[in-house]
Design an enzyme around this catalytic site. Structure first.
Site, PDB file in Angstrom:
ATOM      1  N   LEU A 103       0.879  -1.163   0.000  1.00  0.00           N
ATOM      2  CA  LEU A 103       0.000   0.000   0.000  1.00  0.00           C
ATOM      3  C   LEU A 103       0.915   1.211   0.000  1.00  0.00           C
ATOM      4  O   LEU A 103       1.882   1.254   0.770  1.00  0.00           O
ATOM      5  CB  LEU A 103      -0.898   0.020   1.244  1.00  0.00           C
ATOM      6  CG  LEU A 103      -1.954  -1.085   1.358  1.00  0.00           C
ATOM      7  CD1 LEU A 103      -2.682  -0.981   2.695  1.00  0.00           C
ATOM      8  CD2 LEU A 103      -2.946  -1.010   0.213  1.00  0.00           C
ATOM      9  N   ASP A 104       0.635   2.194  -0.844  1.00  0.00           N
ATOM     10  CA  ASP A 104       1.546   3.334  -0.909  1.00  0.00           C
ATOM     11  C   ASP A 104       1.498   4.151   0.381  1.00  0.00           C
ATOM     12  O   ASP A 104       0.646   3.950   1.246  1.00  0.00           O
ATOM     13  CB  ASP A 104       1.284   4.195  -2.148  1.00  0.00           C
ATOM     14  CG  ASP A 104      -0.068   4.889  -2.131  1.00  0.00           C
ATOM     15  OD1 ASP A 104      -0.427   5.470  -1.095  1.00  0.00           O
ATOM     16  OD2 ASP A 104      -0.762   4.872  -3.166  1.00  0.00           O
ATOM     17  N   ASN A 105       2.418   5.072   0.490  1.00  0.00           N
ATOM     18  CA  ASN A 105       2.614   5.842   1.720  1.00  0.00           C
ATOM     19  C   ASN A 105       1.333   6.505   2.213  1.00  0.00           C
ATOM     20  O   ASN A 105       1.061   6.548   3.415  1.00  0.00           O
ATOM     21  CB  ASN A 105       3.697   6.897   1.475  1.00  0.00           C
ATOM     22  CG  ASN A 105       4.047   7.675   2.729  1.00  0.00           C
ATOM     23  OD1 ASN A 105       4.315   7.102   3.772  1.00  0.00           O
ATOM     24  ND2 ASN A 105       4.046   8.997   2.621  1.00  0.00           N
ATOM     25  N   THR A 107      -1.807   5.610   1.513  1.00  0.00           N
ATOM     26  CA  THR A 107      -2.964   4.713   1.555  1.00  0.00           C
ATOM     27  C   THR A 107      -2.948   3.924   2.855  1.00  0.00           C
ATOM     28  O   THR A 107      -1.897   3.479   3.313  1.00  0.00           O
ATOM     29  CB  THR A 107      -2.950   3.744   0.359  1.00  0.00           C
ATOM     30  OG1 THR A 107      -2.999   4.505  -0.847  1.00  0.00           O
ATOM     31  CG2 THR A 107      -4.147   2.810   0.399  1.00  0.00           C
TER      32      THR A 107
END
Length: 242
Positions: A103-105, A107
């Site tokens: 999961l990106d930073n 999210t």
């Protein structure tokens, strides 16, 4: 029953000789009692062994964790830029574990972690088409045509996305923001954000609420727990059915 120093060595913490020094230095506890006596035997199944306050387990034991990742953490074990990683949230496992996907930073939400390489490979393999559901808060009001486009597939730089399951949950007229549920089975980089951007809507907040049939339920942000046996069985059935 098993000698404590052998158990420590089998956990990959230290050699048996080095484990004896750890015991002598008072850095090992069994069921929260500090052990300094050599040669003690433990039950590796029922006894809880800690090294410097952290639970340790044999490396051959499979660990399956669900983390409710908050924003501001990178979904990697280490980060070359010294940013905060999810490993700061999972501190007492005693084994080396890895996130299943990322999961990106910015999210948040459901992230599975494990030391089971086979499961990780299966879950991430495109042939299993593992579904991931996100709740997105986006700028603006989406038209029916835009919702239809998301459902049918969006043209990104690397090609068309697969069809998605999309549901409009609500719209805030005061702030001109919509809340959308979107389920995808691909794993492209920042895919959900890019899909919305492609139709002219920035994602203001994004949370993954379901992964491979598993849901967060009441797991609080920044907390984690072990998967239950029922969840592991459901995950196995899910992969078999796909």
């Amino acid at each position: 029953m098993e000698r404590l120093q052998k158990f420590i060595a089998d956990c990959g913490i230290a050699s048996r000789r080095a484990a004896e020094k750890l015991i002598a230095d008072g850095r090992i506890s069994v069921n929260d009692d500090v052990i300094t006596t050599q040669g003690i035997k433990i039950n590796p199944v029922s006894d809880v062994v800690k090294y410097d306050g952290k639970i340790i387990k044999k490396c051959d034991e499979k660990i399956y964790i669900m983390l409710n990742k908050p924003k501001g953490y990178i979904s990697t074990v280490k980060d070359e830029q010294n940013r905060k990683t999810i490993m700061a949230l999972v501190t007492d496992i005693g084994q080396r574990i890895f996130p299943i996907g990322r999961l990106d930073n910015n999210t948040e939400g459901l992230l599975l972690m494990t030391n089971d390489g086979t499961l990780m490979q299966n879950v991430l393999h495109p042939k299993f088409k593992v579904e991931k559901t996100y709740i997105a808060r986006v700028a603006g009001k989406l038209s029916n045509d835009e919702l239809c486009a998301l459902r049918q597939g969006i043209q990104l730089s690397e090609g068309m996305t697969a069809p998605a399951v999309v549901e409009k949950l609500s719209y805030d007229d005061e702030f001109n923001q919509a809340k959308i549920s979107i389920t995808i089975h691909e794993g492209r980089n920042r895919q959900v954000r890019r899909m919305f951007e492609a139709i002219g809507h920035d994602v203001l907040a994004l949370k993954r609420v379901s992964f491979a049939g598993l849901t967060l339920h009441d797991l609080k942000r920044g907390k984690y727990r072990m998967l239950t046996q029922e969840e592991l069985e459901r995950l196995s059935v899910y992969l078999a059915d796909n």
